[in-house]
Motif scaffolding. Structure first.
Motif, PDB file in Angstrom:
ATOM      1  N   MET A   1     -15.261  24.019  31.815  1.00 57.86           N
ATOM      2  CA  MET A   1     -15.352  22.558  31.889  1.00 57.86           C
ATOM      3  C   MET A   1     -14.985  21.980  30.519  1.00 57.86           C
ATOM      4  SD  MET A   1     -18.909  22.231  34.101  1.00 57.86           S
ATOM      5  CE  MET A   1     -18.784  20.441  34.250  1.00 57.86           C
ATOM      6  N   LEU A   2     -13.973  21.117  30.530  1.00 59.15           N
ATOM      7  CA  LEU A   2     -13.493  20.486  29.304  1.00 59.15           C
ATOM      8  C   LEU A   2     -13.909  19.017  29.307  1.00 59.15           C
ATOM      9  CD1 LEU A   2     -11.824  20.712  26.687  1.00 59.15           C
ATOM     10  CD2 LEU A   2      -9.797  20.091  28.054  1.00 59.15           C
ATOM     11  N   PHE A   3     -14.627  18.605  28.239  1.00 56.56           N
ATOM     12  CA  PHE A   3     -15.156  17.257  28.129  1.00 56.56           C
ATOM     13  C   PHE A   3     -14.398  16.490  27.046  1.00 56.56           C
ATOM     14  CE2 PHE A   3     -18.428  19.913  29.921  1.00 56.56           C
ATOM     15  CZ  PHE A   3     -19.032  19.118  30.886  1.00 56.56           C
ATOM     16  N   PRO A   4     -14.645  15.179  26.939  1.00 55.27           N
ATOM     17  CA  PRO A   4     -13.987  14.407  25.873  1.00 55.27           C
ATOM     18  C   PRO A   4     -14.278  15.004  24.490  1.00 55.27           C
ATOM     19  CG  PRO A   4     -14.996  12.930  27.475  1.00 55.27           C
ATOM     20  CD  PRO A   4     -15.433  14.323  27.846  1.00 55.27           C
ATOM     21  N   LYS A   5     -13.375  14.728  23.540  1.00 55.81           N
ATOM     22  CA  LYS A   5     -13.461  15.225  22.166  1.00 55.81           C
ATOM     23  C   LYS A   5     -13.410  16.749  22.114  1.00 55.81           C
ATOM     24  CE  LYS A   5     -16.168  11.244  20.625  1.00 55.81           C
ATOM     25  NZ  LYS A   5     -17.407  10.774  19.937  1.00 55.81           N
TER      26      LYS A   5
ATOM     27  N   ASP B   1     -29.778  20.918  24.424  1.00 58.07           N
ATOM     28  CA  ASP B   1     -29.398  19.780  23.585  1.00 58.07           C
ATOM     29  C   ASP B   1     -27.901  19.763  23.280  1.00 58.07           C
ATOM     30  OD1 ASP B   1     -32.035  19.002  23.531  1.00 58.07           O
ATOM     31  OD2 ASP B   1     -32.471  19.964  21.595  1.00 58.07           O
ATOM     32  N   ALA B   2     -27.271  20.946  23.328  1.00 61.75           N
ATOM     33  CA  ALA B   2     -25.842  21.028  23.005  1.00 61.75           C
ATOM     34  C   ALA B   2     -24.945  20.796  24.216  1.00 61.75           C
ATOM     35  CB  ALA B   2     -25.536  22.392  22.390  1.00 61.75           C
ATOM     36  N   LEU B   3     -25.539  20.656  25.401  1.00 63.20           N
ATOM     37  CA  LEU B   3     -24.727  20.448  26.600  1.00 63.20           C
ATOM     38  C   LEU B   3     -23.933  19.150  26.504  1.00 63.20           C
ATOM     39  CD1 LEU B   3     -27.232  21.518  29.407  1.00 63.20           C
ATOM     40  CD2 LEU B   3     -25.072  22.644  28.830  1.00 63.20           C
ATOM     41  N   PRO B   4     -22.642  19.174  26.795  1.00 65.22           N
ATOM     42  CA  PRO B   4     -21.859  17.935  26.796  1.00 65.22           C
ATOM     43  C   PRO B   4     -22.412  16.943  27.812  1.00 65.22           C
ATOM     44  CG  PRO B   4     -20.425  19.863  26.831  1.00 65.22           C
ATOM     45  CD  PRO B   4     -21.829  20.353  27.063  1.00 65.22           C
ATOM     46  N   LEU B   5     -22.443  15.683  27.476  1.00 63.98           N
ATOM     47  CA  LEU B   5     -22.932  14.589  28.311  1.00 63.98           C
ATOM     48  C   LEU B   5     -24.434  14.688  28.584  1.00 63.98           C
ATOM     49  CD1 LEU B   5     -20.104  14.251  31.007  1.00 63.98           C
ATOM     50  CD2 LEU B   5     -20.313  13.088  28.795  1.00 63.98           C
ATOM     51  N   GLY B   6     -25.101  15.739  28.111  1.00 65.78           N
ATOM     52  CA  GLY B   6     -26.534  15.880  28.306  1.00 65.78           C
ATOM     53  C   GLY B   6     -26.946  16.082  29.750  1.00 65.78           C
ATOM     54  N   GLN B   7     -26.032  16.456  30.585  1.00 69.43           N
ATOM     55  CA  GLN B   7     -26.324  16.625  32.014  1.00 69.43           C
ATOM     56  C   GLN B   7     -26.787  18.056  32.281  1.00 69.43           C
ATOM     57  OE1 GLN B   7     -23.415  14.752  34.439  1.00 69.43           O
ATOM     58  NE2 GLN B   7     -23.975  15.869  36.305  1.00 69.43           N
ATOM     59  N   LEU B   8     -27.899  18.237  33.041  1.00 69.76           N
ATOM     60  CA  LEU B   8     -28.480  19.561  33.228  1.00 69.76           C
ATOM     61  C   LEU B   8     -27.994  20.284  34.476  1.00 69.76           C
ATOM     62  CD1 LEU B   8     -32.203  18.921  32.175  1.00 69.76           C
ATOM     63  CD2 LEU B   8     -30.345  19.940  30.834  1.00 69.76           C
ATOM     64  N   SER B   9     -27.313  19.607  35.360  1.00 75.76           N
ATOM     65  CA  SER B   9     -26.835  20.283  36.573  1.00 75.76           C
ATOM     66  C   SER B   9     -25.537  19.650  37.054  1.00 75.76           C
ATOM     67  CB  SER B   9     -27.887  20.229  37.683  1.00 75.76           C
ATOM     68  OG  SER B   9     -28.101  18.898  38.104  1.00 75.76           O
ATOM     69  N   TYR B  10     -24.722  20.502  37.711  1.00 74.16           N
ATOM     70  CA  TYR B  10     -23.459  20.048  38.286  1.00 74.16           C
ATOM     71  C   TYR B  10     -23.308  20.699  39.656  1.00 74.16           C
ATOM     72  CZ  TYR B  10     -22.171  18.652  33.523  1.00 74.16           C
ATOM     73  OH  TYR B  10     -22.150  18.080  32.283  1.00 74.16           O
TER      74      TYR B  10
ATOM     75  N   ASN C   1     -14.658  11.928  33.445  1.00 71.63           N
ATOM     76  CA  ASN C   1     -15.652  12.473  32.519  1.00 71.63           C
ATOM     77  C   ASN C   1     -15.344  13.889  32.050  1.00 71.63           C
ATOM     78  OD1 ASN C   1     -17.333  10.158  32.585  1.00 71.63           O
ATOM     79  ND2 ASN C   1     -18.221  10.855  34.531  1.00 71.63           N
ATOM     80  N   PHE C   2     -14.738  14.696  32.894  1.00 72.54           N
ATOM     81  CA  PHE C   2     -14.464  16.087  32.520  1.00 72.54           C
ATOM     82  C   PHE C   2     -13.401  16.673  33.441  1.00 72.54           C
ATOM     83  CE2 PHE C   2     -18.025  16.115  35.508  1.00 72.54           C
ATOM     84  CZ  PHE C   2     -17.592  17.030  36.463  1.00 72.54           C
ATOM     85  N   THR C   3     -12.902  17.824  33.026  1.00 77.22           N
ATOM     86  CA  THR C   3     -11.958  18.615  33.838  1.00 77.22           C
ATOM     87  C   THR C   3     -12.588  19.973  34.088  1.00 77.22           C
ATOM     88  OG1 THR C   3     -10.021  17.506  32.896  1.00 77.22           O
ATOM     89  CG2 THR C   3      -9.664  19.639  33.942  1.00 77.22           C
ATOM     90  N   HIS C   4     -12.599  20.378  35.358  1.00 78.80           N
ATOM     91  CA  HIS C   4     -13.206  21.659  35.733  1.00 78.80           C
ATOM     92  C   HIS C   4     -12.116  22.588  36.250  1.00 78.80           C
ATOM     93  CE1 HIS C   4     -15.657  24.142  38.793  1.00 78.80           C
ATOM     94  NE2 HIS C   4     -15.791  24.677  37.598  1.00 78.80           N
ATOM     95  N   PHE C   5     -12.016  23.769  35.660  1.00 82.06           N
ATOM     96  CA  PHE C   5     -11.005  24.752  36.056  1.00 82.06           C
ATOM     97  C   PHE C   5     -11.702  26.063  36.394  1.00 82.06           C
ATOM     98  CE2 PHE C   5      -7.709  27.977  34.835  1.00 82.06           C
ATOM     99  CZ  PHE C   5      -6.830  27.690  35.880  1.00 82.06           C
ATOM    100  N   SER C   6     -11.491  26.572  37.604  1.00 84.41           N
ATOM    101  CA  SER C   6     -12.115  27.826  38.043  1.00 84.41           C
ATOM    102  C   SER C   6     -11.035  28.813  38.457  1.00 84.41           C
ATOM    103  CB  SER C   6     -13.067  27.581  39.215  1.00 84.41           C
ATOM    104  OG  SER C   6     -12.369  27.020  40.313  1.00 84.41           O
TER     105      SER C   6
END
Length: 390
Positions: free
Chosen positions: A126-130, A278-287, A372-377
């Protein structure tokens, strides 16, 4: 003249009686030969016609077993219904499985015995901004087993080798594949729970790679592909992947088809240590990713025949572009998106008389992106096979 006939007639009747007796006493293997004659020619001369018809209803099965299921053997007596099925098969074989014999020929064998080792792994990125990154990959799962095949039908069993190394994971794979000269159809499913290794979590560990076991994840995918080979008379996909043909000359083909794919996966990071959370991008705990793709598939495949024509190398590349929609229970809710998938296959085959060996590498990838993000599997597998034809 009448006197001559009276002298000859008893002799003729004697010969006829002898012939009638020999017809009744014909051995069983001769009955199959007689059964090839027209019914109206048999009935007047052979009173055992009813015996021929009765015996043939089951005898053809024994004949097939005796000749190792060589279904086109001319000495086999097929009753009406099996004969119809054989005629349908022959029509399909001529229509959908014919080749230019300068480029592709059959192996001349209907049976194959194979030993296989199958390994696979999957990745989630998962690639997030910045340029913030969250990535993981599974262990390398492995199975080993044996198959026996008759024409297009295979029966076998694969053992879960991970149990020997104490890192068994709840997982399941299923694959169905049908390939002829003109087209190929493939259906596959993969499911797994846990067994992932986190390798990157945002700026955790100063943004450097880590190695952390992560089990709060489940992934389920299903794919259906159907594609057509344009140069089907000279290119054989079966020669590279199912070993039922020999490719005699190098040839390639363009490919077009359809792809239907569905993914249902969930990641829960709430069980991670606090500094990782705390280091998770966007602070989200589940996807949760739950989406279905409808796409047009296109690409190119090529078989290279290497001297002395015992070696065959295949490369197949396909991409899919189409429509993706997400389900209501997905993290993004119900949305309409663009579907992007790819497939890449590489096969190396060695043939030596009845024996063969191969290594096949396959990779499938799926892209999902929003604001918000790009997900590649990806899902990648390696299959090692040794076998013999008979």
């Amino acid at each position: 003249m009448w006197t001559s006939v009276k002298h000859i007639l008893p002799a003729v009747m004697t010969i006829a009686a002898a012939l009638e007796m020999s017809a009744v006493e014909l051995p069983a293997d001769s009955v199959a030969v007689c059964s090839g004659l027209a019914a109206d020619s048999i009935a007047p001369a052979f009173p055992i016609d009813s015996l021929v018809e009765t015996g043939s209803k089951t005898r053809w099965i024994g004949q097939l077993i005796d000749n190792r299921f060589q279904i086109h053997d001319s000495t086999i007596y097929y009753p009406a219904f099996p004969r119809v099925l054989l005629d349908i098969y022959n029509w399909g074989d001529r229509t959908f499985n014919s080749y230019d014999k300068r480029y592709v020929v059959g192996t001349g064998k209907n049976w194959k015995l194979q030993g296989k080792v199958y390994g696979w792994t999957e990745t989630q990125t998962m690639l997030f901004p910045k340029n913030s990154l969250l990535s993981m990959h599974s262990n390398l799962y492995s199975d080993a087993g044996a198959y026996i095949s008759f024409m297009a039908v295979s029966l076998g069993y694969m053992w879960n080798m991970d149990k020997l190394f104490d890192h068994d994971t709840k997982r399941h794979t299923f694959n169905f594949d049908f390939t002829c000269s003109r087209f190929s159809i493939n259906y596959s499913t993969v499911s797994s729970e846990g067994g992932m290794i986190l390798t990157h979590i945002g700026d955790y560990n100063d943004g450097k790679d880590i190695n952390y076991n992560f089990d709060d994840i489940s992934i389920k995918t299903a794919n259906i592909d159907a594609y057509y080979f344009f140069n089907h008379s000279r290119y054989s996909h079966a020669a590279a992947y199912s070993f039922s043909k020999y490719q005699l000359r190098t040839a390639g083909t363009a490919i077009v088809g359809l792809n239907l794919a569905e993914t249902d996966s969930k990641m829960d990071f709430s069980g991670l240590p606090e500094d990782m959370r705390d280091a998770l991008p966007l602070g989200q705990l589940s996807y949760k990713f739950h989406h279905r793709d409808f796409a047009i598939l296109g690409g190119y495949a090529r078989n290279w025949v290497l001297k002395p024509r015992r070696w065959l190398l295949n490369l197949t590349l396909m991409g899919a572009l189409g429509y993706k929609y997400t389900y209501e229970d997905a993290t993004d809710g119900r949305r309409n998106l663009v579907a992007n998938n790819y497939k890449a296959w590489l096969s190396c085959v060695y043939n030596h008389r009845k024996l063969f060996a191969s290594a096949q590498l396959r990779s499938t990838g799926s892209l999902y992106y929003n604001s918000n993000f790009t997900h590649f599997s990806t899902f990648s597998s390696l299959t090692l096979t040794v076998g013999m034809r008979f």
